[in-house]
Design an enzyme around this catalytic site. Structure first.
Site, mmCIF file in Angstrom:
data_model
loop_
_atom_site.group_PDB
_atom_site.id
_atom_site.type_symbol
_atom_site.label_atom_id
_atom_site.label_comp_id
_atom_site.label_asym_id
_atom_site.label_seq_id
_atom_site.Cartn_x
_atom_site.Cartn_y
_atom_site.Cartn_z
ATOM 1 C CG ASP A 67 83.220 50.485 55.512
ATOM 2 O OD1 ASP A 67 82.379 49.706 55.051
ATOM 3 O OD2 ASP A 67 84.311 50.122 55.983
ATOM 4 C CB THR A 100 80.361 46.064 56.926
ATOM 5 O OG1 THR A 100 80.343 47.300 56.225
ATOM 6 C CG2 THR A 100 81.566 45.287 56.511
ATOM 7 C CG ASP A 396 84.271 48.312 51.169
ATOM 8 O OD1 ASP A 396 85.228 47.813 51.783
ATOM 9 O OD2 ASP A 396 83.366 48.961 51.726
#
Ligand code: ADP
Length: 532
Positions: A67, A100, A396
């Protein structure tokens, strides 16, 4: 120049002393170099075939993640422009939860492309104007491209949750987990007029290592990681009447130290009996108004425990304040601080309160609540590191499903919309004169970094793949993208790789904003002092 160096806490992006007083082009170049370094750090983790990063802190604690936001949160970034790139990932994470890595990769590429123009003496204000116009146009193109869905269309929601899991450690388990995520959200969704809302606060996440990711489950109610306080109490109550107490169930001790002189043993006895009597009165009060479950935020005195057990009341102590709030919402009960104030109407209710074994621990489950808009996700996995990554990935997915329920429009993934918007932008740029046109074309090239990187990370030839992708899209197949799993180009809608438009929009907005902000800086001045 900025560089990556080994610091005491792992890799650190550093800024050399001399860089602290830079002007004009030097400042710009230095900032761009720092931003590009951050981009390089996360680029190889983009897409389903992206690799994971192992982050090791100074204590040797290890985080394994893919991530972008987590990677950048954990590394120690000191360069101001690099920090701004980290900020992008935080904003995107907070706003929409996913995208992201894409936003940092795109933002850094926008700056790299701007550098080409700066070298050709295009002024930064012209680049900024071009980039901003291009961003607006891209949003328009996305909006025309997107497909509307029904916010409660479970099948589409599952596809979206699954796509967000593809690039994560949990992709193998995405079939099970995406259903759990959608199930959780659909249990808490609320409708106002025609619009749907999701408050993720209503989903409580509990983690317990042991078992496998497949054992992750959703409990329609609240799970407390506490055991029942006394072995003599019932471990299961049907039709629970629940009292929620945020103070301790004990006799208050005085603030001042005091001394009581006792001259005869019967006085001692009387003293203890009085304490007993007071505790018994409190428990009797609970019993009299029909309480059969007591959830207490603080401690419960041993004697009180004994009386509670005698009255068949199931009690749990030292429950977190946040859980008390959730319990209050779910059971319809009011949290009170004094038993004297408690009345029947303050009690919450649930069909079942019971203690269950979770690995070696015993936890209390409160199910079938009055207001079922509260669920608990019980995350399982082989080790703490695994469940931490599962937790991040589930977060997420919850966010993207929320995004699409609140704005029910989707686009395909795999770089399809970025590539489509890039070709449209290149044509549109011809409406502009000279240098601004150059900036818009550079913006379009930067958008292509998404499909390019997904292809590259999947081991595909980026140049050939992009050529094929553009050709197919030019033939009108607008959903053509990179099928990274099968390393070929494909219609991403037909293979169910879909994303909320909200995520795509946020990537454009945050990355453009950060790139323009960095381009606007032409002076880096060291100032003494700091916050505080
Ligand atoms: P981010 O943090 O930006 O979401 P990820 O590493 O999660 O980064 O990658 C997201 C990108 O991967 C998106 O562009 C998404 O469309 C793409 N993607 C997801 N699944 C697939 C797939 N099966 N094939 C190709 N691309 C995919």
């Amino acid at each position: 120049m900025a560089s990556i160096q080994q610091g005491p806490n792992g890799p650190v992006l550093v800024l050399k002393e001399s860089a602290l007083q830079q002007k004009g082009k030097d400042a710009q170049q230095n900032n761009i170099a720092a931003a590009k370094l951050v981009t390089e750090l996360v680029k190889s983790s983009l897409g389903p075939r992206g690799l994971d990063k192992m982050l090791v802190d100074s204590l040797g604690d290890v985080t394994i993640t893919n991530d972008g936001a987590t990677i950048l949160k954990e590394i120690d970034v000191q360069h101001p422009a690099a920090k701004m790139m980290v900020e992008i990932s935080k904003t995107v994470d907070n706003e929409v939860g996913d995208g992201t890595t894409s936003s940092v990769v795109f933002g850094g590429t926008l700056l790299a492309k701007a550098e080409d123009l700066l070298k050709k003496d295009v002024h930064s204000s012209t680049i900024i104007d071009g980039y901003q116009a291009a961003a607006e146009k891209t949003l328009e193109i996305y909006s025309e491209l997107s497909k509307k869905i029904k916010p409660d269309d479970k099948e589409s929601l599952i596809k979206i949750a699954t796509t967000s899991m593809q690039s994560k450690l949990i992709s193998e388990d995405s079939d099970t987990l995406s259903k759990i995520v959608v199930d959780a959200i659909l249990s808490i969704v609320t409708k106002k007029g025609e619009d749907y809302f999701v408050d993720l606060e209503n989903i409580k996440v509990e983690k317990k290592s042991g078992g496998s990711i497949q054992d992750t489950q959703i409990v329609k109610g609240i799970v407390l990681d506490k055991e029942i306080v006394h072995s003599g109490m019932p471990t299961k109550i049907d039709k629970a009447n629940i009292a929620l107490l945020n103070s301790a169930l004990e006799i208050e001790k005085t603030e001042m130290s005091s001394e009581i002189r006792i001259s005869d043993p019967t006085q001692m006895q009387m003293f203890l009996e009085e304490e007993n009597r007071m505790l018994k009165t409190m428990v009797d009060k609970l019993h009299d108004i029909g309480v059969n479950v007591l959830i207490c935020q603080k401690g419960i005195d041993d004697i009180a425990q004994h009386y509670l057990a005698k009255n068949g009341i199931l009690a749990v102590r030292r429950v977190k304040e946040s859980d008390m709030i959730k319990l209050s919402k779910a059971t319809g009960g009011r949290v009170i601080s004094n038993i004297d104030d408690l009345s029947e109407k303050d009690l919450g209710s649930a069909n079942l309160v019971h203690q269950k074994k979770v690995e070696s621990d015993k936890w209390v489950f409160i199910e079938g609540c009055k207001h079922p808009q509260s669920v608990t996700m019980l995350i399982r996995g082989g080790s703490q590191r695994v469940i931490d990554e599962v937790d991040r990935s589930i977060h997420d997915s919850l966010m993207v499903v929320k995004d699409v329920i609140e704005k029910p429009e989707i686009v395909a993934g795999g770089g399809a919309p970025e590539s489509f918007a890039a070709s449209q932008l290149k044509d549109w740029a011809d409406n502009f004169d000279g240098r601004e046109q150059l900036a818009i074309k550079k913006y379009a090239e930067a958008l292509e970094v998404i499909p390019l990187t997904i292809a590259e990370n999947a081991g595909m030839d980026p140049i050939d793949t992009m050529a094929n992708l553009r050709a197919k899209q030019n033939q009108g197949r607008k959903w053509t993208g990179i099928d990274a799993k099968n390393t070929k180009i494909a219609d991403m809608l037909s293979i169910d790789v879909v994303e909320p438009i909200a995520v795509k929009e946020q990537i454009i907005k945050s990355a453009t904003e950060a790139a323009c902000m960095i381009l606007r800086i032409d002076d880096v001045i060291a100032v003494s002092g700091g916050p505080g």
